[in-house]
Motif scaffolding. Structure first.
Motif, PDB file in Angstrom:
ATOM      1  N   THR B 107       0.798  -1.517  -0.391  1.00 10.76           N
ATOM      2  CA  THR B 107       0.073  -0.441  -0.319  1.00 10.76           C
ATOM      3  C   THR B 107       1.061   1.346   0.107  1.00 10.76           C
ATOM      4  N   VAL B 110       1.656   1.568  -3.533  1.00 11.07           N
ATOM      5  CA  VAL B 110       0.549   1.818  -4.018  1.00 11.07           C
ATOM      6  C   VAL B 110       0.391   3.339  -4.108  1.00 11.07           C
ATOM      7  N   TYR B 111       0.749   4.661  -2.643  1.00 18.78           N
ATOM      8  CA  TYR B 111       0.467   6.076  -2.187  1.00 18.78           C
ATOM      9  C   TYR B 111       1.549   6.454  -3.121  1.00 18.78           C
ATOM     10  N   TYR B 115      -0.748   8.160  -5.751  1.00 15.82           N
ATOM     11  CA  TYR B 115      -1.793   9.578  -4.556  1.00 15.82           C
ATOM     12  C   TYR B 115      -0.527  10.366  -4.812  1.00 15.82           C
ATOM     13  N   ALA B 202     -12.896   5.638 -14.955  1.00 14.12           N
ATOM     14  CA  ALA B 202     -12.271   4.689 -13.849  1.00 14.12           C
ATOM     15  C   ALA B 202     -11.833   5.238 -12.734  1.00 14.12           C
ATOM     16  N   THR B 203     -11.927   4.658 -10.799  1.00 12.51           N
ATOM     17  CA  THR B 203     -11.313   5.214 -10.094  1.00 12.51           C
ATOM     18  C   THR B 203      -9.845   5.678 -10.298  1.00 12.51           C
ATOM     19  N   PRO B 204      -8.930   6.456  -9.322  1.00 15.58           N
ATOM     20  CA  PRO B 204      -7.660   6.196  -9.081  1.00 15.58           C
ATOM     21  C   PRO B 204      -7.618   4.934  -8.670  1.00 15.58           C
ATOM     22  N   LEU B 205      -8.730   4.744  -7.417  1.00 15.33           N
ATOM     23  CA  LEU B 205      -8.184   3.392  -6.737  1.00 15.33           C
ATOM     24  C   LEU B 205      -8.682   2.148  -7.700  1.00 15.33           C
ATOM     25  N   GLU B 206      -9.305   2.115  -9.091  1.00 18.54           N
ATOM     26  CA  GLU B 206      -9.332   0.846  -9.630  1.00 18.54           C
ATOM     27  C   GLU B 206      -8.368   1.139 -10.534  1.00 18.54           C
ATOM     28  N   PHE B 209      -5.815  -0.872  -8.755  1.00 16.46           N
ATOM     29  CA  PHE B 209      -6.103  -2.424  -8.238  1.00 16.46           C
ATOM     30  C   PHE B 209      -6.506  -2.847  -9.802  1.00 16.46           C
TER      31      PHE B 209
END
Lengths: 294, 310
Positions: B107, B110-111, B115, B202-206, B209
């Protein structure tokens, strides 16, 4: 005719955006977790060391009495180790890097040495300790001396120097070499007078990283069988020694018996961390200041 | 009147200069010898481990070493040699470490890659990597003197030395390794793929992942494998905080000895050269070496074999 159910998408969009936001902060929290842990660790060790870390702690010799015990011997041992690790890894590491980058033909031997070095980088440090115990301590008969510890440590950090020096040499642009050849210089003259001076900041950064790894590494020294006894401050590379991390180790495991040893271990850790911090700062300064971009 | 410099003659004079020709020929040989030291090191490790392991198996049978569960190397009358308690300790502590390191490391990656703004990444990444630069002995001290007492408040049955606390601390030590290797893999996923997904709504989360992680999966898995290999080889944290009880159990609140901690115990103990306990060091060291080598090679293999090239 509508292909998309607008209402459905809008309804779902809200949860998806919310989920995105929630997870963003969750990920941020995970990122900060390590930093918070680091902060707690340093604060905690610092608090444990308060009142114990003073000038006499640095200059006093080891003692069973925690009130007067100091790390002069251990600090001297660590310095002596560096006296061996520095020149040995510098010579072997840079030599290997020059060979691989400038001389070796890209073929089976080259990739064999390269794979071998990256595999060595992954070997647990305690296994290097076993190698040192067998070869340097027993077969060559150095005993648990500085030279045995230093050579073991050199082999352990060698891959770090090799990889850093290789990258530094690789980043020297080809036109510098060609200009040198064009002026009639031979291959070795070019390497010595053009490539190495241009690569020196990268090599030094790698050296500092390797030395700071060697300063903190404990496991191979423990495996060499360095005793927890009080020994005189070493005067030559054939003397027995103890080093800063060894001292932390023995004081930590003995803190169950004598509570003050915990404070001594904490104070030693602060000394160790300050040294590592300074070394890494120097590495960063060298990298930022002297590294040229071509 | 100065003599005119003739380039041709200068070159010929240089060719005749025996000293420089000699140097040019000797330098590669000397450098090769330096490079050869790394090969000698490997031969030295494999050679000593193999030789002494063979001596060990002359005295202790394979079946005793790999199937029984008693280990008491320094027992003067009836020493027992089984690696299973040590393997158990190593596996349990590494499992706990990976339970910490994989979720937090991934994570974090990912951040940082999906992000964080490039400015905050520039600050955060080196700070996280400080964790990797702290000597493991410091983590050992911290696990033993701080994490274990804190955990004991929550879990009263926790022993003073146990596998749980060093496992957790080891996991935190490995976070930077998993995070930075995974982030490198994610960074090599081209932006056009992210933009394509974002354009489709898509959202950044999608995106993270469903697009980035699947595309970077080989690098991510390699980072996990290297993390496990690091946990298996880690010595000082487990030596200090997990003690030296040779327990064959799944109970992580108890003290368990790992392979690495066993090597420390026997080398700093009284096992003289030539005793079975001394040879057992090498059998354990060999097992450790083979395990970590296989994992490192596996990590290299998956990054090479399954890398998506864009």
């Amino acid at each position: 005719m509508e292909y998309i159910d607008r209402g459905h998408v809008q309804k779902k969009m809200r949860t998806r955006l919310l989920l995105n936001k929630v997870f963003k902060y969750l990920f941020l929290a995970a990122t900060l977790f390590g930093l918070v842990f680091l902060a707690i660790l340093i604060t905690r060790v610092f608090i444990d060391s308060i009142g114990w870390l003073d000038f006499s702690f640095l200059t006093n010799r080891l003692s069973f009495n925690p009130e007067i015990a100091g790390i002069k011997g251990a600090a001297a041992g660590t310095l002596w180790l560096m006296v061996i690790v520095g020149p040995v890894t510098m010579t072997l590491g840079v030599g290997t890097a020059i060979y691989l980058e400038e001389y070796a033909k890209k073929g089976r031997l080259h990739s064999f040495i390269q794979t071998n070095i990256s595999n060595l980088a992954g070997v647990p440090s305690i296994v290097f300790g076993l190698l040192g115990l067998t070869v340097f301590v027993r077969v060559l008969g150095f005993g648990s001396s500085i030279i045995a510890g230093g050579l073991t440590m050199s082999l352990l950090v060698l891959p770090i120097v090799v990889v850093a020096a290789q990258e530094a040499i690789r980043s020297v642009p080809g036109f510098l070499r060609e200009a040198s050849y064009g002026m009639g210089a031979t291959k070795w003259q070019t390497i010595k007078k053009v490539v190495l001076p241009a690569a020196i900041p990268g090599i030094l950064t790698g050296m500092i990283l390797a030395l700071s790894r060697a300063i903190g590494e404990t496991a191979p020294l423990v495996a060499l069988g360095i005793p927890a006894l009080i020994i005189p401050v070493p005067g030559s590379i054939f003397d027995n020694f103890t080093a800063l991390p060894m001292q932390v180790y023995y004081w930590t495991i003995d803190s169950a018996l004598t509570a003050e040893y915990l404070n001594l271990a904490a104070a030693t850790i602060i000394v160790l961390l300050v040294v590592l911090f300074l070394m890494n700062s120097v590495a960063i300064i060298i990298r930022n200041k002297f590294q040229k971009r071509y | 009147m100065s003599e005119r410099l003739n380039v041709k003659e200068a070159i010929q004079a240089k060719r005749k200069n025996n000293k420089s020709v000699f140097v040019e020929k000797m330098v590669p040989v000397i450098l090769f010898l330096a490079a050869f030291i790394s090969i000698i090191t490997t031969i030295g490790i494999v050679g000593t481990l193999t030789y002494e392991t063979i001596l060990f198996f002359r005295e202790v049978s394979f079946t005793e070493f790999f199937t029984t569960t008693d280990l008491s190397p320094l027992n003067p009358t009836d020493p027992k040699f089984s690696i299973l308690p040590l393997l158990m300790g190593t596996v349990m502590s590494s499992l706990i470490a990976m339970f910490v390191a994989i979720p937090i490391g991934l994570t974090t990656a990912v951040y940082l890659s999906e992000y964080a703004s490039s400015n905050s990444r520039k600050v955060l990444k080196p700070m996280i990597e400080v964790l990797a630069g702290i000597p493991t002995i410091v983590y050992g001290f911290f696990a033993f003197t701080f994490v274990t007492p804190v955990l004991q408040e929550v879990i009263p049955i926790l022993d003073r030395t146990n596998v749980l606390s060093p496992g957790i601390v080891m996991g935190i030590m490995i976070i930077p390794m998993v995070a930075s290797l995974s982030e490198d893999a994610m960074n090599s996923v081209p932006n056009s793929m992210r933009e394509g997904a974002l354009a489709l709504g898509a959202t950044p989360l999608e995106v993270a992942f469903r697009v980035v992680i699947p595309a970077a999966i080989s690098g991510i898995i390699a980072s996990f494998v290297l993390g496990i290999s690091r946990a298996i080889g880690e010595t000082m944290i487990v030596t200090i905080a997990s003690g030296s009880t040779k327990n064959f159990t799944f109970d992580v609140t108890q003290s368990m000895q790992t392979m690495t901690a066993y090597i420390v115990e026997v080398t700093s103990g009284d096992a003289g050269a030539g005793t079975t306990a001394y040879f057992s060091l090498y059998a354990v060291g060999m097992t450790l070496f083979v395990f970590t080598l296989l994992m490192n090679m596996f990590a290299t293999y998956i990054t090479r074999r399954f890398r998506e090239v864009y």
